[in-house]
Design a protein around this motif. Structure first.
Motif, PDB file in Angstrom:
ATOM      1  N   GLU A 196       0.845  -1.212   0.000  1.00 14.68           N
ATOM      2  CA  GLU A 196       0.000   0.000   0.000  1.00 14.68           C
ATOM      3  C   GLU A 196       0.877   1.258   0.000  1.00 14.68           C
ATOM      4  O   GLU A 196       0.587   2.233  -0.680  1.00 14.68           O
ATOM      5  CB  GLU A 196      -0.914   0.009   1.233  1.00 14.68           C
ATOM      6  CG  GLU A 196      -2.101  -0.913   1.041  1.00 14.68           C
ATOM      7  CD  GLU A 196      -3.062  -0.876   2.220  1.00 14.68           C
ATOM      8  OE1 GLU A 196      -2.599  -1.105   3.365  1.00 14.68           O
ATOM      9  OE2 GLU A 196      -4.249  -0.625   1.988  1.00 14.68           O
ATOM     10  N   MET A 197       1.968   1.195   0.770  1.00 14.41           N
ATOM     11  CA  MET A 197       2.888   2.336   0.815  1.00 14.41           C
ATOM     12  C   MET A 197       3.493   2.578  -0.573  1.00 14.41           C
ATOM     13  O   MET A 197       3.616   3.721  -1.024  1.00 14.41           O
ATOM     14  CB  MET A 197       4.001   2.016   1.830  1.00 14.41           C
ATOM     15  CG  MET A 197       4.840   3.171   2.243  1.00 14.41           C
ATOM     16  SD  MET A 197       6.222   2.601   3.244  1.00 14.41           S
ATOM     17  CE  MET A 197       5.471   2.336   4.798  1.00 14.41           C
ATOM     18  N   ILE A 198       3.855   1.476  -1.245  1.00 14.19           N
ATOM     19  CA  ILE A 198       4.450   1.599  -2.587  1.00 14.19           C
ATOM     20  C   ILE A 198       3.429   2.221  -3.549  1.00 14.19           C
ATOM     21  O   ILE A 198       3.741   3.145  -4.300  1.00 14.19           O
ATOM     22  CB  ILE A 198       4.922   0.218  -3.112  1.00 14.19           C
ATOM     23  CG1 ILE A 198       6.082  -0.306  -2.262  1.00 14.19           C
ATOM     24  CG2 ILE A 198       5.302   0.283  -4.586  1.00 14.19           C
ATOM     25  CD1 ILE A 198       6.480  -1.752  -2.539  1.00 14.19           C
ATOM     26  N   SER A 199       2.181   1.739  -3.496  1.00 17.82           N
ATOM     27  CA  SER A 199       1.202   2.258  -4.460  1.00 17.82           C
ATOM     28  C   SER A 199       0.914   3.726  -4.179  1.00 17.82           C
ATOM     29  O   SER A 199       0.751   4.521  -5.096  1.00 17.82           O
ATOM     30  CB  SER A 199      -0.058   1.399  -4.523  1.00 17.82           C
ATOM     31  OG  SER A 199      -0.682   1.380  -3.284  1.00 17.82           O
ATOM     32  N   GLN A 200       0.914   4.090  -2.919  1.00 14.64           N
ATOM     33  CA  GLN A 200       0.712   5.503  -2.577  1.00 14.64           C
ATOM     34  C   GLN A 200       1.882   6.365  -3.099  1.00 14.64           C
ATOM     35  O   GLN A 200       1.675   7.412  -3.694  1.00 14.64           O
ATOM     36  CB  GLN A 200       0.631   5.624  -1.068  1.00 14.64           C
ATOM     37  CG  GLN A 200      -0.139   6.821  -0.625  1.00 14.64           C
ATOM     38  CD  GLN A 200      -0.393   6.727   0.881  1.00 14.64           C
ATOM     39  OE1 GLN A 200       0.117   5.835   1.570  1.00 14.64           O
ATOM     40  NE2 GLN A 200      -1.153   7.669   1.398  1.00 14.64           N
ATOM     41  N   PHE A 201       3.079   5.879  -2.868  1.00 12.02           N
ATOM     42  CA  PHE A 201       4.279   6.606  -3.320  1.00 12.02           C
ATOM     43  C   PHE A 201       4.250   6.811  -4.841  1.00 12.02           C
ATOM     44  O   PHE A 201       4.654   7.853  -5.348  1.00 12.02           O
ATOM     45  CB  PHE A 201       5.524   5.815  -2.895  1.00 12.02           C
ATOM     46  CG  PHE A 201       6.833   6.399  -3.333  1.00 12.02           C
ATOM     47  CD1 PHE A 201       7.334   7.568  -2.771  1.00 12.02           C
ATOM     48  CD2 PHE A 201       7.602   5.773  -4.320  1.00 12.02           C
ATOM     49  CE1 PHE A 201       8.553   8.104  -3.171  1.00 12.02           C
ATOM     50  CE2 PHE A 201       8.832   6.291  -4.725  1.00 12.02           C
ATOM     51  CZ  PHE A 201       9.301   7.458  -4.146  1.00 12.02           C
ATOM     52  N   LEU A 202       3.747   5.779  -5.546  1.00 11.44           N
ATOM     53  CA  LEU A 202       3.717   5.858  -7.010  1.00 11.44           C
ATOM     54  C   LEU A 202       2.477   6.595  -7.519  1.00 11.44           C
ATOM     55  O   LEU A 202       2.313   6.782  -8.734  1.00 11.44           O
ATOM     56  CB  LEU A 202       3.774   4.438  -7.613  1.00 11.44           C
ATOM     57  CG  LEU A 202       5.053   3.646  -7.302  1.00 11.44           C
ATOM     58  CD1 LEU A 202       4.952   2.234  -7.876  1.00 11.44           C
ATOM     59  CD2 LEU A 202       6.297   4.357  -7.853  1.00 11.44           C
ATOM     60  N   GLY A 203       1.619   6.980  -6.596  1.00 15.75           N
ATOM     61  CA  GLY A 203       0.402   7.695  -6.992  1.00 15.75           C
ATOM     62  C   GLY A 203      -0.580   6.812  -7.724  1.00 15.75           C
ATOM     63  O   GLY A 203      -1.307   7.257  -8.617  1.00 15.75           O
TER      64      GLY A 203
END
Ligand code: PPS
Length: 285
Positions: A196-203
């Motif tokens: 989830e953190m990765i997807s948030q970081f990638l927008g």
């Protein structure tokens, strides 16, 4: 030098697929774009796991892409001749992978807003993973024993040089807005939250079922069976039959392979070389 490596600026690189002129051109001339994503790791830190996750985040959990295109083409290695040639003419946002130390990364990175994910792993497990992997490869020096490989690793006489220098180099830019540091250990412990953190970081916002599909399709078992991702395509030319990318996929396997004396020596060296960095950067026991 004819010791089984291609040397460039004091760093040993594997003997297949690497050329000093490509490494030089990548550093001097490769243009990173603001919309690119760069996956950065020291070898054997979980690079391909992270690539698989990022690809699945981009496809919103749809596994068609990861099941039809080899991982080396989805997120090519910028320093490898094959990857460099694929990347340099590629249009649009690119996924790019690299194991390069900071001093050899394309200089354009530092003037771009490209997003960077740096994945770190307990160097004891990196050493263990590398011992088995490089021992079954055709592109690196083959160790005769764990003891021998342990000595090479400590000296940085392994592909991409010293883990300690590599990690210190990249950690020096921690805190930059476009730079996300993750660890293999946290990714194992709480895969869902880190994805989830990765997807948030990638927008890239994921719906719950899309997130579930990312998790399922990047799991160790599913990846191990995916011939587009498990390096089985490299068998024969680059890897021998014991060359397995997805070997165990656990944390702490070093405990099964280090002697007590090696474990103590490693602790001492780690302390000497990394003691001035905050302990929380290294989230393993
Ligand atoms: S390489 O050759 O440097 O690109 O290797 P790299 O991909 O960085 O690291 C290989 C290790 O990552 C483990 N791996 C995984 N662990 C958990 N889950 C998944 N899905 C996964 N995919 C790869 C792989 O098993 C290697 O670690 P070891 O300890 O050797 O098993």
């Amino acid at each position: 030098m004819s010791d089984g490596y291609v040397w460039f600026e004091g760093i040993p690189f594997p003997s297949m697929g690497y050329k000093p002129e490509v490494l030089r051109e990548a550093r001097e001339s490769f243009a990173l774009k603001d919309e690119d994503v760069l996956i950065l790791t020291y070898p054997k830190s979980g690079t391909n796991w992270l690539i698989e996750i990022v690809c699945l985040v981009y496809s919103k959990g749809d596994p068609k892409w990861i099941q039809s295109v080899p991982i080396l083409k989805r997120s090519p290695w910028v320093e490898v001749e094959y990857g460099y040639n694929l990347l340099k003419d590629k249009e649009g946002p690119r996924l790019i992978t690299s194991h390069l130390p900071i001093q050899l990364i394309p200089k354009s990175l530092f003037n771009s807003k490209a997003k960077v994910i740096y994945l770190i792993r307990n160097p004891r497990d990196v050493l263990t993973s590398g011992y088995f992997f490089f021992g079954a490869s055709a592109f690196a020096k083959k160790p005769q024993s764990m003891e021998e490989y342990f000595g090479w690793f400590i000296k940085g006489n392994v592909p991409y040089g010293s883990w300690f220098d590599h990690t210190r180099g990249w950690m020096s830019i921690r805190g930059k807005e476009n730079f996300l540091i993750l660890s293999y250990e946290e990714l194992k412990r709480d895969t869902r939250s880190i994805v989830e953190m990765i997807s948030q970081f990638l927008g890239k916002k994921l719906e719950p079922e899309e997130l579930n599909s990312v998790l399922k399709n990047s799991s160790f078992q599913v990846m191990k069976e995916n011939n587009m991702s498990n390096f089985s395509l490299l068998r024969g030319q680059f890897l021998d039959k014991n060359g397995i990318l997805l070997r165990k996929g656990i944390t702490g396997d070093w405990k099964n392979h280090f002697t007590v004396a090696q474990a103590e020596a490693f602790d001492r060296i780690f302390q000497e070389k990394m003691a001035d960095l905050p302990r929380e950067l290294f989230p393993w026991e």
